[in-house]
Design a protein around this motif. Structure first.
Motif, PDB file in Angstrom:
ATOM      1  N   UNK A  11       0.826  -1.188   0.000  1.00  0.00           N
ATOM      2  CA  UNK A  11       0.000   0.000   0.000  1.00  0.00           C
ATOM      3  C   UNK A  11       0.866   1.245   0.000  1.00  0.00           C
ATOM      4  N   UNK A  12       0.217   2.403  -0.045  1.00  0.00           N
ATOM      5  CA  UNK A  12       0.964   3.659  -0.095  1.00  0.00           C
ATOM      6  C   UNK A  12       1.400   4.137   1.290  1.00  0.00           C
ATOM      7  N   UNK A  17       7.145   9.862  -1.624  1.00  0.00           N
ATOM      8  CA  UNK A  17       6.561  10.267  -2.916  1.00  0.00           C
ATOM      9  C   UNK A  17       7.219   9.563  -4.100  1.00  0.00           C
ATOM     10  N   UNK A  18       8.525   9.364  -4.022  1.00  0.00           N
ATOM     11  CA  UNK A  18       9.232   8.677  -5.114  1.00  0.00           C
ATOM     12  C   UNK A  18       8.785   7.227  -5.224  1.00  0.00           C
ATOM     13  N   UNK A  60      -1.745   9.237 -14.018  1.00  0.00           N
ATOM     14  CA  UNK A  60      -1.161   8.690 -15.250  1.00  0.00           C
ATOM     15  C   UNK A  60      -0.155   9.673 -15.835  1.00  0.00           C
ATOM     16  N   UNK A  61      -0.554  10.933 -15.917  1.00  0.00           N
ATOM     17  CA  UNK A  61       0.296  11.933 -16.569  1.00  0.00           C
ATOM     18  C   UNK A  61       1.473  12.360 -15.696  1.00  0.00           C
ATOM     19  N   UNK A  62       1.495  11.921 -14.453  1.00  0.00           N
ATOM     20  CA  UNK A  62       2.682  12.101 -13.625  1.00  0.00           C
ATOM     21  C   UNK A  62       3.744  11.055 -13.969  1.00  0.00           C
ATOM     22  N   UNK A  63       3.285   9.961 -14.623  1.00  0.00           N
ATOM     23  CA  UNK A  63       4.185   8.854 -14.959  1.00  0.00           C
ATOM     24  C   UNK A  63       4.575   8.841 -16.431  1.00  0.00           C
TER      25      UNK A  63
END
Length: 207
Positions: A11-12, A17-18, A60-63
């Motif tokens: 889990x998170x 953050x990385x 998605x657009x962060x990746x």
């Protein structure tokens, strides 16, 4: 599925953050590995990938910058895994030209075709992306060809001047043979494909 396709099972909570970004990226790669193979690149939406990866469209657009960027990443991992397998097989074979050719071709064909998802992405779906992906594909295949060249024994005087172009040509022939296997209602056995590819390679080396 190769080691490179394992999704982080955590889990998170407690992640930096990385680490969260890396986890989301892996989830998307895993989703794309399946979806780009079936139903295919053209029929896979970003929304579908996000739903499978359990992330938001914003994440998605962060990746990745888009589907084509994601395809480049998926294709790169496929080629890198195939290259590692081929180099291992060639180095394990006797240090003789015929033995290294046989080992390299057999491992490449067997490895690529062992997973239907990998086979479809490397032989078919990557061709359905845009020109930036095509350029990237040529770049990765050129690197693979260089790795194969370095794994061959010295055969000075028995091959054309540009061995790199020769290996690239053989790789192209192998992909066309594998595409024929995938698309044909009565495909050739993989052993026959391997024999044909090895024959092409050996005949190309004749002075």
């Amino acid at each position: 599925m190769g080691e490179g396709w394992k999704v982080m099972a955590r889990g998170y909570r407690g992640m930096t953050p990385e680490q969260r970004l890396a986890d989301r990226r892996e989830r998307l790669l895993h989703a794309a590995y399946a979806q780009f193979a079936e139903p295919g690149f053209s029929d896979t939406t970003i929304e579908r990938l996000c739903a499978i990866a359990r992330i938001s469209n914003r994440a998605f657009y962060e990746c990745f910058s888009g589907r084509h960027d994601l395809m480049r990443a998926v294709y790169e991992r496929c080629v890198d895994e195939a290259a590692a397998a081929v180099v291992r097989a060639m180095h394990a074979a006797p240090n003789a030209l015929d033995a290294r050719i046989e080992a390299g071709v057999r491992e490449y064909v067997t490895f690529v075709m062992a997973d239907r998802r990998r086979a479809r992405i490397m032989n078919l779906e990557v061709r359905r992306a845009d020109n930036s992906v095509h350029v990237f594909r040529r770049h990765k295949l050129s690197i693979l060809a260089q790795m194969i060249e370095k794994s061959l024994p010295d055969f000075t005087g028995t091959a054309p001047d540009n061995v790199h172009q020769l290996v690239l040509g053989v790789l192209g022939a192998v992909h066309e043979l594998l595409l024929d296997v995938m698309m044909s209602p009565k495909p050739e056995e993989l052993d026959e494909v391997i024999r044909t590819a090895v024959h092409i390679f050996r005949k190309s080396l004749e002075p």
